[in-house]
Motif scaffolding. Structure first.
Motif, PDB file in Angstrom:
ATOM      1  N   ASP A 184       0.855  -1.187   0.000  1.00 48.39           N
ATOM      2  CA  ASP A 184       0.000   0.000   0.000  1.00 48.39           C
ATOM      3  C   ASP A 184       0.889   1.235   0.000  1.00 48.39           C
ATOM      4  O   ASP A 184       1.428   1.592   1.044  1.00 48.39           O
ATOM      5  N   GLU A 185       1.043   1.845  -1.152  1.00 48.36           N
ATOM      6  CA  GLU A 185       1.896   3.029  -1.279  1.00 48.36           C
ATOM      7  C   GLU A 185       3.223   2.823  -0.529  1.00 48.36           C
ATOM      8  O   GLU A 185       3.600   3.648   0.307  1.00 48.36           O
ATOM      9  N   PRO A 186       3.933   1.742  -0.815  1.00 44.25           N
ATOM     10  CA  PRO A 186       5.061   1.404   0.050  1.00 44.25           C
ATOM     11  C   PRO A 186       6.211   2.394  -0.053  1.00 44.25           C
ATOM     12  O   PRO A 186       7.044   2.461   0.838  1.00 44.25           O
ATOM     13  N   THR A 187       6.258   3.140  -1.136  1.00 45.07           N
ATOM     14  CA  THR A 187       7.446   3.969  -1.337  1.00 45.07           C
ATOM     15  C   THR A 187       7.115   5.449  -1.377  1.00 45.07           C
ATOM     16  O   THR A 187       7.986   6.256  -1.681  1.00 45.07           O
ATOM     17  N   THR A 188       5.880   5.806  -1.061  1.00 50.67           N
ATOM     18  CA  THR A 188       5.471   7.197  -1.219  1.00 50.67           C
ATOM     19  C   THR A 188       6.316   8.164  -0.395  1.00 50.67           C
ATOM     20  O   THR A 188       6.609   9.269  -0.820  1.00 50.67           O
ATOM     21  N   VAL A 193      14.832   8.130  -6.117  1.00 55.08           N
ATOM     22  CA  VAL A 193      15.894   7.152  -6.379  1.00 55.08           C
ATOM     23  C   VAL A 193      15.669   5.910  -5.521  1.00 55.08           C
ATOM     24  O   VAL A 193      15.713   4.773  -6.002  1.00 55.08           O
ATOM     25  N   MET A 194      15.377   6.144  -4.254  1.00 61.63           N
ATOM     26  CA  MET A 194      15.149   5.044  -3.313  1.00 61.63           C
ATOM     27  C   MET A 194      13.943   4.227  -3.735  1.00 61.63           C
ATOM     28  O   MET A 194      13.959   3.000  -3.701  1.00 61.63           O
ATOM     29  N   GLN A 195      12.886   4.931  -4.203  1.00 61.60           N
ATOM     30  CA  GLN A 195      11.682   4.248  -4.672  1.00 61.60           C
ATOM     31  C   GLN A 195      12.003   3.211  -5.731  1.00 61.60           C
ATOM     32  O   GLN A 195      11.645   2.049  -5.608  1.00 61.60           O
ATOM     33  N   ARG A 196      12.694   3.657  -6.758  1.00 62.72           N
ATOM     34  CA  ARG A 196      12.954   2.762  -7.896  1.00 62.72           C
ATOM     35  C   ARG A 196      13.842   1.600  -7.453  1.00 62.72           C
ATOM     36  O   ARG A 196      13.637   0.472  -7.841  1.00 62.72           O
ATOM     37  N   GLN A 197      14.839   1.931  -6.607  1.00 57.71           N
ATOM     38  CA  GLN A 197      15.760   0.917  -6.148  1.00 57.71           C
ATOM     39  C   GLN A 197      15.008  -0.200  -5.428  1.00 57.71           C
ATOM     40  O   GLN A 197      15.196  -1.382  -5.696  1.00 57.71           O
TER      41      GLN A 197
END
Lengths: 336, 358, 326
Positions: A184-188, A193-197
């Motif tokens: 659930d929106e884990p990277t919001t 950069v961190m999101q994509r990684q």
């Protein structure tokens, strides 16, 4: 060879009882197949998170599930309805079969316990026969899996960065090798950069371990990149569902088109950024007919009256996708 | 003495996860209405109204002069003396009625003094920050940890013949710290809000921002602090009278108890002598606490009770709504699709006004 | 560690402030209490004792305030709190030394029991919110609004008196000599049950209520949802996740409320004529025994500061965030 692992059928989820009841998820049917990443997108208030909490029965009061079925297909054994489980069975089902990574990495971890405690207590709860040493070993392995040095086992949550905390949560989600991971929106809350990684790592892990993912986000561009299929929610309903590439190439629902128009093209020629005028509907006063009609640039006479059914459109390759729009009359509307 | 039970103070400071009062300026009016609709606060206010009424009319409706002696010594309740008489034949009911005014006046005066001080000190510390904050916070912490009641006892017994106004002043001057601490924390968090930042950026004066932007949003907390102080002040002044410090003649309820104890009212089994005064104190304290619970629930919605908590599930059981186990409701007969089956909830339960749909 | 050091410095500062206030209060007394005393005990007082009283009361017009203040500190450093007026010429420090253990035992133990019991019940009330336990809350509110001393009076009227197991006053059987033998201890315990219950009943509900509210607040946190999502047993979610976190603000609330509680519990001693500091304070107030009053105030304040420091240490051990970062 597309086996279903989770079938949501006509699910209704709401808040409150009686006259103050609100319907946040309306008559949603959705199937997650084994090994796929299913994206679920929509603006805030579209009901996408409520759907996830409803499926797992984690919606806090006054949330209630008012109807439908959530059928889970275990790897071996016959399918069963998650909504029909008793407390004890539900506890056993949780995390072992369906794990969840929540929105707030910050607050998902208990601030007063070490990471190791929080990783091992879930293993202890589901596999009581495992020795303490084996549990610790498993926990270390999980941290390694998500790229965190094993010496961080003894850290407290506040000693980790936001990205690390979210990795710990992902590692924790995989600790019991569940069939389904709901994100659930884990990277919001993380930087781009961190999101994509983290997402790349997740997709790689999925290929190795073979779990399925329901990925919930308001960021459609992420889904286009990482999901196999995408479902779009609006006003508590699914308005369109299609393979990611097909959806990106050729959005049928005007709302999907609007969402796609609100971020720059990933590749290919530049498009104009348009966005969608107006704001998401208020749950207390849903528009009649198609709930998107007040904001829809293509609305015509029947839109305020008729609720469009979700069904396969009469277009090339239409059998692989569904849409709920009167512009694209369904050839085989799913029976309500 | 009562432990301050208001949870507001515990909810605010630094515990990042805790509920923060979110009172948007525009919405204030509608929410204020909800406060009066709260059962706890309305019962509390109603009781409080009765006390205020007797504080005003008490001396007029009292059947006797509370100090007048008679020959009926230590008599149980009768039609002539509804609450019996004391060792000097004085009428207990009259003492109680006449005493209400003193109790209320001292309580409210001390509450006003302490509240004004706590607002001045708390808001200044929270808004100005820096060395002001350090100094004023240290000051209020000092007053917070020094046991207030012994200090009040010593101060009032040192000042000869302390009358009601001196007692009220001493209590007010020693009990502002709790409120100041809570107000400071809340002002600090308000100061970082965008609309306050915006007002500062547009060059509004400090006093205008405090007066028109910050103070309206502190109303609930100031009210809660005021009531908390009144509770403390009432208890303190009654205590002072009970141990025989404050001046005689006003028939403070503590004084009734003082005579009841020192003249062996207990040993004689003269329950009418000390039970009514104690109940009057306890009910006044309860009324004030109820108002404060109302304010608490108004400020932190998580504490609010949203009425119905029991629901009937599809499996025919009745369960309490609680965190972690969303109930699957029985479908009304008209519903089309097959309803989900049972839910085996048995414990816990919670009704939180969650923001509908995240 | 840095955090703890800051707290210690703060308490030292507060102790200084309390001592200074204590120095100034007697200067508010109208008239000359020392002269009155000297007149009363003509010839029995040494000139040293008279000088020490003058420092305490600041009546020596020849000395400056500052030199009085320095002398006052010097006396304190020697543990000299002056001589009691009522039990003249017993030093105040002696009276305090004999009554402090009673107060520590009664108030200290009951306050801790009350906190633990109330917190435990609050966990249950908060976790099972909406159940029958909620129906008890108005009762506890009422109980916590009753003044401690009045509850003591009622307890004496109902339970104590001739022929009852519970004595209505005193800390031990008159005639016994305080000693650590079974006679004395059992008598002391018998005498302390009623005062202890009085304190317990009127203070426990405050803890129940604040812990319940913290539990309700914490139950909405993300990590509680995660704990449920992990399928952990209900007990573990309730205790190790919810209660463990809800405890933190309650412990800091405990530290802050100590000053209030101690003030209230001292009154119970008065009602029961329990030989602790509260009863001594009552007697001192009645007899205008200023040195004894001041000495008791000082000792109470310092005890509360020490208790606060202990609560801070407990908080430090419970919350890893303050432990590491300060």
């Amino acid at each position: 060879m597309r086996q279903p692992v989770l079938e949501i059928r006509n699910l209704d989820v709401g808040y409150g009882l009686g006259d103050v009841a609100l319907r946040a998820v309306r008559d949603v049917s959705l199937t997650l197949h084994r090994g796929e990443v299913l994206g679920l997108a929509g603006e805030s208030g579209s009901g996408k998170s409520t759907l996830a909490y409803g499926v797992t029965r984690l919606l806090p009061p006054p949330g209630v599930i008012t109807g439908g079925e959530v059928v889970y297909h275990p790897e071996n054994g016959s399918p069963y309805d998650v909504l029909a489980l008793g407390d004890r069975e539900l506890r056993a089902f949780r995390w072992a079969e369906t794990a969840i990574v929540f929105q707030g990495a910050m607050n998902s971890l208990n601030p007063v316990h070490r990471i190791s405690v929080q990783l091992t207590d879930v293993i202890a709860a589901h596999q009581p026969d495992l020795s303490a040493r084996a549990r610790a070993e498993r926990a270390r392995e999980m941290l390694r899996l998500v790229g965190i040095a094993a010496d961080r086992m003894d850290a407290y949550p506040h000693q980790l960065s936001g990205g690390m905390r979210q990795r710990v949560m992902i590692g924790m989600a995989l600790a019991l090798q569940p069939q389904i991971v709901i994100m659930d929106e884990p990277t919001t809350a993380l930087d781009v950069v961190m999101q994509r990684q983290i997402l790349r790592q997740l997709v790689a892990l999925r290929e190795r371990l073979g779990f399925s993912v329901i990925f919930i986000t308001h960021d459609l561009s992420l889904l286009v990149e990482f999901a196999d299929r995408i479902a779009i929610m609006y006003g508590g309903r699914i308005v369109e569902e299609a393979p990611a590439s097909a959806l990106y190439r050729d959005a049928l629902h005007p709302y999907t088109a609007g969402l796609l128009g609100s971020f720059p093209a990933l590749r290919g020629p530049r498009r104009d950024l348009t966005g969608i005028p107006g704001s998401p509907p208020d749950l207390t006063s849903m528009p009649t007919g198609c709930s998107f009609h007040p904001r829809c640039p293509k609305a015509f006479e029947p839109c305020p009256v008729t609720i469009p059914p979700l069904g396969s459109p009469d277009t090339p390759g239409g059998s692989t996708r569904t849409v709920a729009c009167l512009l694209h009359p369904a050839t085989n509307p799913e029976v309500r | 003495m009562t432990i301050p039970t208001s949870s507001i103070d515990q909810v605010i400071p630094g515990q990042g996860a805790m509920a923060q009062p979110e009172i948007a300026p525009g919405r204030a009016r509608r929410r204020r209405f909800r406060f009066f609709a709260n059962a706890k606060s309305s019962i509390g206010l109603a009781l409080l109204g009765i006390y205020v009424l007797f504080a005003v009319i008490g001396p007029w409706v009292a059947p006797y002069d509370p100090s007048a002696r008679s020959s009926e010594l230590v008599q149980p309740p009768s039609s002539a003396h509804w609450l019996g008489t004391t060792h000097l034949g004085q009428d207990v009911l009259s003492q109680l009625l006449v005493g209400t005014r003193g109790v209320m006046v001292v309580g409210l005066t001390a509450g006003v003094v302490a509240t004004v001080l706590s607002v001045l000190i708390g808001v200044t510390a929270g808004y100005l920050g820096g060395p002001w904050d350090d100094g004023l916070s240290a000051l209020s912490n000092v007053f917070l940890v020094i046991p207030a009641l012994p200090l009040i006892i010593i101060l009032t017994s040192t000042i000869n013949n302390a009358g009601d106004s001196v007692v009220a002043l001493v209590i007010g001057l020693t009990s502002w710290a709790w409120g100041a601490r809570v107000l400071r924390a809340q002002t600090l968090s308000l100061r970082r809000r965008e609309y306050i930042e915006a007002a500062r950026a547009t060059g509004e004066t400090t006093w205008r921002i405090i007066g028109f932007e910050i103070m309206p949003n502190l109303t609930a907390i100031i009210a809660s602090g005021f009531i908390g102080t009144v509770i403390f002040a009432v208890m303190s002044e009654i205590t002072l009278a009970f141990i025989g410090i404050s001046s005689s003649g006003t028939w403070n309820w503590g004084e009734i108890l003082f005579w009841a104890q020192s003249e062996q009212g207990l040993a004689q089994g003269a329950w009418w002598w000390f039970v009514p005064a104690g109940l009057a104190i306890a009910i006044l304290g309860t009324a004030l606490s109820l108002v404060n619970f109302g304010i608490d629930e108004f400020v932190s919605p998580r504490l609010r009770n949203a009425g119905k908590t029991r629901v009937k599930t599809a499996s025919g059981q009745t369960v309490r709504m609680r965190v972690g186990f969303t109930p699957v409701l029985a479908r009304p007969p008209s519903g089309g699709a097959a309803g989900g089956d049972p839910d085996g909830g048995d414990t816990g339960g919670d009704t939180i006004v969650a923001e509908a749909a995240r | 560690m840095k955090h703890l050091l800051q707290r210690v410095l703060f308490y030292l500062f507060t102790a200084w402030a309390a001592i200074t206030v204590n120095f100034f209060i007697p200067r508010l007394i109208p008239g000359d209490p020392v002269q009155a005393l000297i007149a009363r005990y003509k010839g029995q007082m040494s000139s040293d004792a008279i000088a020490s009283l003058y420092v305490l009361f600041g009546i020596d017009k020849h000395a400056s305030l500052w030199s009085d203040y320095l002398k006052y500190w010097k006396q304190l450093a020697h543990g000299d709190l002056g001589l009691s007026f009522t039990s003249f010429p017993t030093p105040v420090s002696e009276i305090i030394a004999s009554s402090l253990p009673w107060t520590l035992a009664l108030v200290g133990i009951t306050t801790i029991i009350s906190f633990l019991l109330g917190t435990g019940l609050g966990v249950i009330a908060g976790w099972r919110r909406g159940s029958w336990v909620d129906g008890l809350l108005p009762v506890t509110t009422f109980l916590s609004s009753i003044p401690y001393f009045w509850l003591g009076l009622v307890a004496i009227a109902l339970l104590a008196g001739p022929g009852s197991y519970f004595p209505s006053s005193g800390g031990y059987e008159p005639g016994l000599v305080p000693a650590f033998d079974s006679y004395f201890l059992s008598s002391a315990i018998q005498h302390s049950i009623l005062p202890a219950l009085t304190i317990l009943i009127s203070s426990v509900s405050g803890w129940i209520l604040s812990m319940r509210n913290m539990m309700v607040t914490v139950a909405a946190e993300d990590y509680i949802t995660v704990a449920h999502a992990k399928g952990l047993p209900e007990r573990r979610v309730a205790l190790s996740y919810a209660a463990r976190n809800a405890l933190l603000p309650n412990v800091s609330g405990f530290a802050l409320a100590l000053g209030f509680i101690v003030g209230g519990t001292l009154l119970v001693e008065i009602v029961f004529s329990y030989p602790g500091l509260g009863f001594q304070l009552f007697r001192a107030v009645g007899a205008k025994d200023y040195p004894l009053m001041q000495g008791i105030f000082l000792v109470i304040t310092i005890s509360v500061l020490v208790a606060n420091l202990l609560a801070d240490v407990a908080y430090l051990m419970l919350d890893p965030r303050t432990r590491k970062e300060g």
